[in-house]
Design an enzyme around this catalytic site. Sequence first.
Site, PDB file in Angstrom:
ATOM      1  N   HIS A 160      35.309  85.576 -84.602  1.00  0.00           N
ATOM      2  CA  HIS A 160      34.786  86.747 -85.315  1.00  0.00           C
ATOM      3  C   HIS A 160      33.804  87.531 -84.461  1.00  0.00           C
ATOM      4  CE1 HIS A 160      31.708  83.774 -85.607  1.00  0.00           C
ATOM      5  NE2 HIS A 160      30.915  84.490 -86.369  1.00  0.00           N
ATOM      6  N   HIS A 191      20.270  82.557 -86.804  1.00  0.00           N
ATOM      7  CA  HIS A 191      18.939  83.012 -86.418  1.00  0.00           C
ATOM      8  C   HIS A 191      18.008  81.830 -86.165  1.00  0.00           C
ATOM      9  CE1 HIS A 191      19.314  87.405 -87.556  1.00  0.00           C
ATOM     10  NE2 HIS A 191      20.422  86.889 -88.049  1.00  0.00           N
ATOM     11  N   ASP A 214      11.448  86.923 -86.004  1.00  0.00           N
ATOM     12  CA  ASP A 214      12.843  87.338 -86.011  1.00  0.00           C
ATOM     13  C   ASP A 214      12.922  88.862 -86.026  1.00  0.00           C
ATOM     14  OD1 ASP A 214      15.808  86.351 -86.701  1.00  0.00           O
ATOM     15  OD2 ASP A 214      15.391  88.121 -87.925  1.00  0.00           O
TER      16      ASP A 214
END
Length: 517
Positions: free
Chosen positions: A399, A34, A139
Amino acid sequence: MTPLFQGTAHTERERPVIMSKVGLVFVPAWGAGHITSMLEFAKRLLLAAATGTRRFSITVLLIKPPSRDFSSTSLSHMRSLSSAGLDVRFHRLPELDPPEHTDGPEDFISLYFQLHKPHVKAAIIASSSPVPISAILIDFFATPLIDVAHELSLPAYVYFSSNSLMLGLILHLPVLDAAAAETPTELDRAGGDYYIEVPGVVRLPWGLMPSPFLDRKSRGYAWFVYHGRRFREAEGIVVNTAAEIEPAYLSALAEGRFVVAEGGGPAMPKVYPVGPVLSLGDGGGDAEGGAGGRECVVWLDKQPEGSVVFLCFGSGGCFGAHQVKEMAAGLERSGHRFLWCVRSMVVDGSNRQIVDTNPDEVLPQGFLERTKDRGMVWPSWAPQVEILSHRAVGGFVTHCGWNSCLEGLWFGVPMLAWPLYAEQHLNQVLMVRDLEVAVGLEVDRKGGNFVAAGELERGVRCLMGEGEEGRRVRAKVGEMRRASRKAVEDQGGSSYMNLKQLAEDLVCLSVAQGAQQ
């Protein structure tokens, strides 16, 4: 406030220039995926506005990660941005006790942001001199801070570090939740033939939904419904993708098709696709890996071009002993060269930490000796950007974290998709089905995302071999490599033009605020 890192200093002589600047406050989450993305976006915004009549001054408010400090990679990004001659500074907010008795990471993160509301408000007020603050950018887990923006009569923008499909589904989740209130058993079904459908946009198996969506009774699910509603109150949403990557989903967002429902509500905010936002200038961030991070790159230098499959599972990816042994067996039987990043998790109460691994303790007996001529097991942090850009790498077992997906696209490396948590199963759909740049693995999600040795062997052979699917994936990822780079070009790239448009919109807001004062 005492700055943690200080960018460009200002003197009284510079005051006329200062007054022509647009002040912004950024509030990132502390996770590496982030904060590094938001900092790179801040850098691009500052550079995009450097030739305009008004420039930006950015203050980044830092919330201390619970139970630890920022990673060395994040600190390295802060220092790099502060020393780049750009008008940016960093301030730590007061340290708070973390919330207790939380229901998973999404609940914890959202509550932690909520606890910081008074301190964010105080910091914004303190940051308003000498450059008045014109907007805040938060965010996507920080939507409780939209209340602070309202109290200060400031527009709020959301920075969404994942893709537009995930953004659309969060926006659509309140619609699904309202429907589920009438038929409460529908959303509780996780699998079978049950599908989630946004009419005319997308149809997805329920079992591939992001982890928090699967349990309607969890507080993580409730938070995502909350975030989906609060997104619609934002002035705009900045998303880390590009029109060249997700044209259909971005069009659906622009047309409001993810939020159409009975009862109306706030209109769909403007969406600014500005990606891929990647931090590529540091060669992969050797600050965290140290000098040892170079050893695996030196090993790659000795391998034939396009011959190595790279296995790496992000900052939170690790596996139990049984899965590691299955992976070793699959790699050994595949016959292909490999560079495998293997890390372990240490759990201390509620604190989970990924640490270096002793390969002798987790790998099958004799594996390292049998594969020494074609494989390297790397038990520590690996410089992923530098590895993916290496000529010897021909495949990437990932992933499906969004940053990793974008890096794979940027360097044109075909991928083998092994999602683990969060929205990664959804990202797998995008990479395998929509973009066709990855080969899918059969992942047992109910069994802890388990992949059998034979399935990994099949996937590696398919990805690295000369079969039809592997050739198609390599061709598609080559196309996406060119498209993702074109998107950010400053000569007509779609994402660059969106970035310039955002800069212009922020300036217009600042001018309008000045006229009202």
